[in-house]
Scaffold this active site. Structure first.
Site, PDB file in Angstrom:
ATOM      1  N   GLU A 113       0.827  -1.197   0.000  1.00 59.13           N
ATOM      2  CA  GLU A 113       0.000   0.000   0.000  1.00 59.13           C
ATOM      3  C   GLU A 113       0.860   1.245   0.000  1.00 59.13           C
ATOM      4  OE1 GLU A 113      -2.625  -0.567   3.353  1.00 59.13           O
ATOM      5  OE2 GLU A 113      -3.398  -2.421   2.500  1.00 59.13           O
TER       6      GLU A 113
ATOM      7  N   CYS B 286       6.407  -6.602   7.110  1.00 59.20           N
ATOM      8  CA  CYS B 286       7.568  -6.006   7.788  1.00 59.20           C
ATOM      9  C   CYS B 286       8.102  -6.972   8.837  1.00 59.20           C
ATOM     10  CB  CYS B 286       7.170  -4.689   8.449  1.00 59.20           C
ATOM     11  SG  CYS B 286       8.587  -3.867   9.238  1.00 59.20           S
TER      12      CYS B 286
ATOM     13  N   GLU C 109      10.505  -1.754   6.890  1.00 59.02           N
ATOM     14  CA  GLU C 109      11.611  -1.010   7.496  1.00 59.02           C
ATOM     15  C   GLU C 109      12.603  -0.666   6.368  1.00 59.02           C
ATOM     16  OE1 GLU C 109      12.927   0.545  10.280  1.00 59.02           O
ATOM     17  OE2 GLU C 109      14.509   0.818   8.821  1.00 59.02           O
TER      18      GLU C 109
ATOM     19  N   SER D 174      12.200   7.121   7.129  1.00 65.53           N
ATOM     20  CA  SER D 174      11.909   6.879   8.541  1.00 65.53           C
ATOM     21  C   SER D 174      12.264   5.441   8.919  1.00 65.53           C
ATOM     22  CB  SER D 174      10.416   7.117   8.787  1.00 65.53           C
ATOM     23  OG  SER D 174      10.093   6.747  10.102  1.00 65.53           O
TER      24      SER D 174
ATOM     25  N   SER E 269      11.748   6.477  14.349  1.00 72.74           N
ATOM     26  CA  SER E 269      10.552   6.155  15.105  1.00 72.74           C
ATOM     27  C   SER E 269      11.013   5.631  16.473  1.00 72.74           C
ATOM     28  CB  SER E 269       9.752   5.086  14.346  1.00 72.74           C
ATOM     29  OG  SER E 269       8.640   4.722  15.099  1.00 72.74           O
ATOM     30  N   LEU E 270      10.982   6.529  17.447  1.00 74.71           N
ATOM     31  CA  LEU E 270      11.566   6.210  18.745  1.00 74.71           C
ATOM     32  C   LEU E 270      10.534   5.536  19.655  1.00 74.71           C
ATOM     33  CD1 LEU E 270      14.172   6.679  20.436  1.00 74.71           C
ATOM     34  CD2 LEU E 270      13.139   8.803  21.239  1.00 74.71           C
TER      35      LEU E 270
ATOM     36  N   ASN F 297      -3.035   5.783  15.967  1.00 73.68           N
ATOM     37  CA  ASN F 297      -4.234   5.599  15.137  1.00 73.68           C
ATOM     38  C   ASN F 297      -4.781   4.202  15.405  1.00 73.68           C
ATOM     39  OD1 ASN F 297      -4.188   8.077  13.439  1.00 73.68           O
ATOM     40  ND2 ASN F 297      -2.181   7.269  12.883  1.00 73.68           N
TER      41      ASN F 297
ATOM     42  N   CYS G 263      -0.581   6.559   9.858  1.00 76.56           N
ATOM     43  CA  CYS G 263       0.647   5.951  10.343  1.00 76.56           C
ATOM     44  C   CYS G 263       0.342   4.694  11.168  1.00 76.56           C
ATOM     45  CB  CYS G 263       1.327   6.998  11.212  1.00 76.56           C
ATOM     46  SG  CYS G 263       3.025   6.669  11.415  1.00 76.56           S
TER      47      CYS G 263
HETATM   48  S1  SF4 Z   1       6.302   0.728  12.552  1.00 81.95           S
HETATM   49 FE1  SF4 Z   1       7.459   0.525  10.626  1.00 81.95          FE
HETATM   50  S2  SF4 Z   1       9.196  -0.768  11.236  1.00 81.95           S
HETATM   51 FE2  SF4 Z   1       7.661  -1.033  12.856  1.00 81.95          FE
HETATM   52  S3  SF4 Z   1       6.475  -2.836  12.223  1.00 81.95           S
HETATM   53 FE3  SF4 Z   1       5.424  -1.011  11.390  1.00 81.95          FE
HETATM   54  S4  SF4 Z   1       6.207  -0.809   9.301  1.00 81.95           S
HETATM   55 FE4  SF4 Z   1       7.623  -2.148  10.415  1.00 81.95          FE
END
Ligand code: SF4
Length: 357
Positions: free
Chosen positions: A93, A115, A163, A194, A217-218, A293, A341
């Site tokens: 997507e 992922c 990722e 990111s 993405s912390l 979300n 997100c």
């Molecule tokens: S936030 Fe990003 S890195 Fe983490 S599982 Fe979802 S897509 Fe993968």
């Protein structure tokens, strides 16, 4: 027989190789047509008919097709999510976000089908990992979104499924196509990659480019909690990550974005804010707060995840403010289409669970 080689993800230099013995000017012509959104050799009117026919017999241009399109409008803007069917049937997507205030359009691209990172707050992570996308499959998402946008895209964020730093080679090739001066010439400064925190990948980006912006993405700067929320944190502890960020910043001098997905009653305590304040110290960074979300079925340690309340967010912001941290809060866009997100993959995606870590 369907073509096995697709040209959409190739730079002019790669095209020259593939199209040999055609001369460089032909490779450049073809690159320009593809960069302009042409998806059929028939439309390349400055090539002879016989050459167009020959190319059609040997190559394809796009390797994927758009399988579905979903729209969502709100006060803060519009989001359009597309699902792409890849040549092996896998689905990914991509999302076009239009800001209702500035009018700016942002393309959010995916780099993997599924992922392997498994962040507990993310729908894509819950699907497991199928495979890396190749350059053409990444570039085509951009072309499709550009067509929907009617031409102009202002920013690219590589924040979709997957990722990116675990597929850096193909991502680099795709960005080379999108930023190539013989084609779209998209500014690298308007592209953000990111990562959920792959220290080695951040250093690799710093060393070898392509000089795009970086977001981490912390989620939380409390190591113990991060380990439970983001399995990849095991190989990438916070001090290692911070070193990699400083290294990146020294090399390219750009401000870094730290994304914190706020999960109700999980990572919004005073302690979380204090840890974030201390993590930011020494970096030129802005924190982007992203109220989670909702995604049905996701839970953390036996309890369903929930959105943070407004007071909870405000208190967290106050604690950051007191600590002198620069932050913004992301406006919600795309929630209705599962395009916000952390929601990508809500259409399924055919990804299979695969042991990766
Ligand atoms: S936030 Fe990003 S890195 Fe983490 S599982 Fe979802 S897509 Fe993968």
């Amino acid at each position: 027989m369907p073509p096995e080689l697709f040209l959409s993800g190739l730079s002019p230099e790669e095209l020259l190789d593939v199209l040999s013995p055609l001369p460089a000017f032909r490779a450049n012509q073809i690159f320009k047509w593809i960069s302009g959104g042409v998806s059929s050799f028939d439309d390349m009117t400055d090539l002879s008919l016989s050459l167009r026919r020959e190319l059609s017999g040997r190559f394809g241009i796009y390797s994927s097709t758009v399988d579905g399109r979903f729209g969502d409008a709100s006060d803060s803007g519009n989001a359009e999510k597309i699902s792409l069917r890849l040549r092996d049937g896998a689905m990914v997507e991509a999302v076009l976000l239009s800001d209702g205030f500035s009018g700016r359009k942002t393309a959010c691209l995916s780099t993997q089908a599924g992922c392997p990172a498994g962040c507990v707050f993310c729908k894509t992570g819950s699907l497991g990992f199928l495979r890396n996308l190749d350059s053409s499959e990444i570039v085509e998402q951009f072309f499709y979104l550009k067509a929907i946008a009617g031409g102009g895209i202002d920013n690219i964020v590589v924040m979709g499924m997957g990722e990116p730093l675990l597929n850096l080679g193909e991502l680099r090739r795709a960005l080379r196509v999108i930023t190539h001066k013989k084609g779209l010439n998209f500014s690298k400064r308007r592209i953000t990659v990111s990562t959920c925190g792959i220290a080695e990948g951040i250093r690799d980006l710093a060393d070898k480019g392509p000089g795009v912006r970086l977001a981490l993405s912390l989620c939380t700067a409390r190591e113990d909690l991060r380990l439970r929320l983001m399995p990849l944190a095991r190989q990438n502890p916070l001090p290692r990550l911070k070193d990699a960020l400083s290294y990146h910043q020294k090399k390219n001098g750009q401000r870094i974005t730290l994304e914190a997905v706020l999960l109700g009653n999980v990572n919004t305590t005073r302690e979380d804010a204090a840890a974030l304040v201390s993590f930011v110290r020494g970096l030129d960074a802005v924190v982007n707060l992203i109220p989670w979300n909702p995604v049905e079925g996701l839970s953390f340690e036996g309890k369903p995840l929930r959105e943070p309340g407004e007071k909870e967010i405000k208190d967290f912001e106050k604690n950051l403010e007191n600590g002198g941290v620069k932050f913004t809060r992301r406006r919600r866009k795309g929630g209705e289409v599962g395009g916000a997100c952390g929601q990508l993959g809500s259409l399924g995606g055919g990804a299979k669970k695969e042991e990766f870590l």
